[in-house]
Design a protein around this motif. Structure first.
Motif, PDB file in Angstrom:
ATOM      1  N   VAL A 136     -17.801 -38.929 -43.182  1.00 44.70           N
ATOM      2  CA  VAL A 136     -17.766 -40.385 -42.561  1.00 44.70           C
ATOM      3  C   VAL A 136     -18.875 -40.777 -41.952  1.00 44.70           C
ATOM      4  O   VAL A 136     -19.173 -41.952 -42.183  1.00 44.70           O
ATOM      5  CB  VAL A 136     -16.292 -40.314 -41.637  1.00 44.70           C
ATOM      6  CG1 VAL A 136     -15.901 -41.626 -40.871  1.00 44.70           C
ATOM      7  CG2 VAL A 136     -15.139 -39.877 -42.105  1.00 44.70           C
ATOM      8  N   ALA A 137     -19.139 -39.960 -41.028  1.00 41.00           N
ATOM      9  CA  ALA A 137     -20.529 -40.622 -40.379  1.00 41.00           C
ATOM     10  C   ALA A 137     -21.733 -40.903 -41.323  1.00 41.00           C
ATOM     11  O   ALA A 137     -22.247 -41.845 -41.032  1.00 41.00           O
ATOM     12  CB  ALA A 137     -21.239 -39.385 -39.518  1.00 41.00           C
ATOM     13  N   GLU A 138     -21.804 -40.313 -42.271  1.00 43.00           N
ATOM     14  CA  GLU A 138     -22.903 -40.495 -43.466  1.00 43.00           C
ATOM     15  C   GLU A 138     -22.425 -41.975 -44.233  1.00 43.00           C
ATOM     16  O   GLU A 138     -23.216 -42.645 -44.355  1.00 43.00           O
ATOM     17  CB  GLU A 138     -22.955 -39.671 -44.883  1.00 43.00           C
ATOM     18  CG  GLU A 138     -23.678 -38.346 -43.912  1.00 43.00           C
ATOM     19  CD  GLU A 138     -23.938 -37.194 -44.861  1.00 43.00           C
ATOM     20  OE1 GLU A 138     -23.951 -37.289 -46.052  1.00 43.00           O
ATOM     21  OE2 GLU A 138     -23.882 -35.905 -44.307  1.00 43.00           O
ATOM     22  N   SER A 139     -21.133 -42.214 -44.245  1.00 44.18           N
ATOM     23  CA  SER A 139     -21.008 -43.529 -44.983  1.00 44.18           C
ATOM     24  C   SER A 139     -21.329 -44.582 -43.718  1.00 44.18           C
ATOM     25  O   SER A 139     -21.590 -45.768 -44.355  1.00 44.18           O
ATOM     26  CB  SER A 139     -19.431 -43.440 -45.658  1.00 44.18           C
ATOM     27  OG  SER A 139     -18.453 -43.260 -44.564  1.00 44.18           O
ATOM     28  N   LEU A 140     -20.703 -44.203 -42.481  1.00 44.88           N
ATOM     29  CA  LEU A 140     -20.997 -45.193 -41.434  1.00 44.88           C
ATOM     30  C   LEU A 140     -22.474 -45.529 -41.260  1.00 44.88           C
ATOM     31  O   LEU A 140     -22.863 -46.889 -41.306  1.00 44.88           O
ATOM     32  CB  LEU A 140     -20.351 -44.721 -40.064  1.00 44.88           C
ATOM     33  CG  LEU A 140     -18.941 -44.467 -39.974  1.00 44.88           C
ATOM     34  CD1 LEU A 140     -18.690 -43.979 -38.674  1.00 44.88           C
ATOM     35  CD2 LEU A 140     -18.151 -46.043 -40.182  1.00 44.88           C
TER      36      LEU A 140
END
Ligand SMILES: Cc1ncc(COP(=O)(O)O)c(C=O)c1O
Length: 430
Positions: free
Chosen positions: A395-399
């Motif tokens: 999730v953090a990587e996509s954010l």
């Protein structure tokens, strides 16, 4: 990468007129703005500060004439006012939001061999301070809707060496504090709330910072209570922890020249306290205007084709599983979760289609509209943490690929907001 981004931030917010991006490169960009478009900075510090020029000068002169330049009544007064506003027993003015986190970790005696759970999607200081005391940051993924720690994943990472959980109330909205406190309670696990971006934001009717063992805040100029240089605050309801932090703030000395602990020089300057004291009475109005600006963006943008408000708005924060990206949306607007107030330090869009975040940024830049990527590299991907356990935090990587923050500062006019909205419209039509 994060540190170079920070240098850009620091340079730009300190420049009069704020973070106006450089001139557009003419070829290969969308049509030039119409004659009425004049550009919108990401942040304009001068418009807020110059409105208070006479009071700021009076405060400066008062400190100058006092001859009192280390701690003392100016700092005491600000601490008392902020403690009362936040609803905590103890507040200490410190040299920065970073030093507030460091001091909290030091006062809790966290060090080598200890682990501290923190979000990977945050500003570097959160994780950097954990490493600076010799402890190990354990990175956890984020809720894609409110951008804060995903509590279900915190539960999985707590282990025998966990000494603290360090949630960040990112962009001005509280993390899921009930969930975090619940996980911390059974063991000897402290909670330090990094509220650098969330002074005055509430969770279930109380201000953030007062829920954990410590809360920390920043007066970096781009924060909602923006100072005139670096400054910060550490708060607690625990008298013993407050006394320890107070000693550590001045080299761990008590009495003077007798050092029970190794502390540092983490003091807030009286001049900074006096100037912040001029802005503090206006803080509620600044927050009200930020909220109104956020509501206006949401009202204007939500009806555009391809735009949706985050699925988590109005609901409890339930992490990645419960907040999928709205089907087919090209742009997802931020929202406020149940039981929280948002103080909108940032209004952060998500653009899930590959490449569209950077394309929108260029499109805005061509129209001299400021925007910023908070944050392009999550902590678990930072070079300085390459030796830590490799983890997959999708999730953090996509954010980091999708997020773009647009101007939201209190003095932003409706005309400026309309200019931002018009630019986003033409982007979505293209
Ligand atoms: C989430 C977060 N934590 C900590 C800090 C550190 O604050 P300061 O810049 O005052 O050291 C910041 C400020 O940028 C921040 O945004």
């Amino acid at each position: 990468m994060e540190s170079s981004r920070r240098e850009v931030d620091e340079e730009s917010v300190l420049r009069p007129g704020g973070a106006i991006p450089g001139p557009p490169s003419p070829p290969a960009l969308a049509p030039a703005p119409g004659p009425s478009a004049s550009g919108v900075p990401l942040l304009d510090l001068n418009v807020q500060n110059m409105a208070l020029e006479p009071e700021l000068k009076t405060a400066f002169e008062r400190v100058l004439r006092s001859g009192h330049f280390i701690l003392g009544p100016e700092v005491d007064r600000l601490e008392t006012e902020l403690a009362s506003r936040i609803g905590v027993r103890h507040a200490l003015g410190v040299s920065s939001g970073t030093d507030a986190i460091l001091l909290a970790l030091m006062a809790l005696g966290i060090g080598p061999g200890d682990e501290v759970i923190c979000p990977t999607f945050t500003f570097f200081a959160t994780a950097g301070c954990v490493a600076r005391v010799g402890a190990t940051p354990v990175f956890v993924d984020s809720c894609p809707s409110c951008f804060n720690l995903d509590v279900a994943q915190v539960a999985r990472r707590i282990g025998p060496r966990t000494r603290a959980i360090l949630p960040v109330h990112l962009f001005g909205q509280a993390a899921d504090l009930d969930g975090i406190l619940e996980l911390a309670r059974p063991g000897d696990v402290a909670v330090i709330e990094d509220g650098a971006q969330a002074l005055g934001a509430q969770y279930k009717g109380r201000c953030v910072g007062g829920f954990g063992d410590f809360g920390t805040f920043s007066f970096f100029p781009s924060k909602n209570l923006g100072g005139f240089g670096d400054g910060g605050l550490i708060v607690t309801n625990d008298g013993n922890l407050a006394a320890r932090a107070r000693d550590l703030r001045a080299h761990g000395a008590r009495p003077k020249y007798h050092h029970k602990y190794v502390g540092g020089n983490f003091r807030l300057d009286p001049l900074q306290a006096a100037l912040l004291g001029v802005k503090l009475p206006h803080y509620d109005e600044y927050s009200r205007r930020r909220r109104a600006n956020a509501a206006y963006y949401t009202e204007r943008l939500a009806s555009l084709p391809g735009v949706a408000v985050t699925a988590g708005a109005g609901r409890a924060c339930e992490g990645a599983a419960a907040a999928p990206a709205p089907e087919g949306a090209r742009m997802i607007l931020p929202g406020t979760h149940q039981d929280r107030t948002h103080i909108w330090n940032q209004y952060t869009l998500r653009l899930p289609v590959a490449g569209e975040r950077d394309a929108l940024r260029s499109h805005l830049q061509a129209r001299r509209i400021g925007s910023e990527i908070y944050y392009p590299v999550p902590m678990h991907r930072q070079e300085c943490f390459a030796d830590l356990e490799r983890v997959d935090l999708p999730v953090a990587e996509s954010l980091a690929r999708q997020c773009l923050s647009i101007p939201i500062y209190p003095e932003l006019s409706r005309r400026q907001q309309d200019e931002v909205v018009a630019a986003i419209c033409t982007f979505l039509e293209s």
